[in-house]
Design a protein around this motif. Structure first.
Motif, short mmCIF file in Angstrom:
data_model
loop_
_atom_site.label_atom_id
_atom_site.label_comp_id
_atom_site.label_asym_id
_atom_site.label_seq_id
_atom_site.Cartn_x
_atom_site.Cartn_y
_atom_site.Cartn_z
N THR A 1 -5.02 7.11 17.89
CA THR A 1 -4.76 8.55 17.86
C THR A 1 -3.28 8.78 17.58
OG1 THR A 1 -6.52 9.01 19.43
CG2 THR A 1 -4.86 10.71 19.16
N TYR A 2 -2.98 9.71 16.68
CA TYR A 2 -1.60 10.07 16.35
C TYR A 2 -1.37 11.51 16.79
CZ TYR A 2 2.53 11.25 13.65
OH TYR A 2 3.78 11.68 13.27
N LEU A 3 -0.41 11.70 17.70
CA LEU A 3 -0.07 13.04 18.18
C LEU A 3 1.02 13.62 17.28
CD1 LEU A 3 0.10 12.28 22.00
CD2 LEU A 3 -1.78 13.30 20.73
N LEU A 4 0.65 14.56 16.43
CA LEU A 4 1.60 15.18 15.51
C LEU A 4 2.54 16.10 16.27
CD1 LEU A 4 2.45 15.55 12.54
CD2 LEU A 4 0.83 17.45 12.43
N ASN B 1 -1.64 19.48 17.67
CA ASN B 1 -2.40 18.74 16.64
C ASN B 1 -2.39 17.25 16.92
OD1 ASN B 1 -2.97 20.77 14.31
ND2 ASN B 1 -0.85 21.15 14.87
N ASN B 2 -3.56 16.63 16.76
CA ASN B 2 -3.61 15.17 16.74
C ASN B 2 -4.67 14.71 15.76
OD1 ASN B 2 -6.13 14.37 18.15
ND2 ASN B 2 -5.18 15.38 19.90
N GLY C 1 -10.61 12.03 12.11
CA GLY C 1 -10.75 13.38 12.65
C GLY C 1 -9.42 14.05 12.93
N TRP C 2 -9.52 15.36 13.15
CA TRP C 2 -8.36 16.21 13.48
C TRP C 2 -8.75 17.11 14.62
CZ3 TRP C 2 -8.18 21.63 11.77
CH2 TRP C 2 -7.00 22.29 12.14
N ARG C 3 -7.86 17.24 15.60
CA ARG C 3 -8.08 18.15 16.72
C ARG C 3 -6.91 19.12 16.80
NH1 ARG C 3 -8.86 13.06 19.74
NH2 ARG C 3 -11.08 12.62 19.69
N ILE D 1 -10.23 23.50 17.85
CA ILE D 1 -10.94 23.12 16.63
C ILE D 1 -10.99 21.60 16.58
CG2 ILE D 1 -10.94 23.16 14.11
CD1 ILE D 1 -9.29 25.75 14.28
N ASN D 2 -12.17 21.05 16.34
CA ASN D 2 -12.36 19.61 16.14
C ASN D 2 -13.08 19.40 14.82
OD1 ASN D 2 -11.32 18.90 18.66
ND2 ASN D 2 -13.30 19.19 19.65
#
Length: 73
Positions: free
Chosen positions: A14-17, A21-22, A56-58, A66-67
């Motif tokens: 997982t990348y936490l922008l 947003n991740n 994926g994007w959360r 939003i997922n």
């Protein structure tokens, strides 16, 4: 009298922008033994194997979540 040994790895990152947003990526492999009926129809039966790739994007705020998820199997 066949013996099947399976290795079913699963991994993800997982990348936490930022705080809202991740993005994530995951991989998993699944294996399944053949059914008894498969051996009756064919003597040279192989187990089933499935590779699953997901991206994926959360997005999350106090009022909105939003997922999204794309996958390839």
């Amino acid at each position: 009298d066949k013996d099947y040994s399976f290795f079913n790895p699963k991994a993800g990152i997982t990348y936490l922008l930022n705080e809202n947003n991740n993005f994530y990526f995951s991989y998993a492999r699944a294996n399944r033994e053949p059914n008894k009926d498969d051996f009756e129809a064919n003597a040279n039966v192989k187990p089933e194997q499935l590779n699953d790739f997901e991206l994926g994007w959360r997005y999350s705020t106090n009022k909105t979540k939003i997922n999204t998820n794309l996958y390839y199997m």
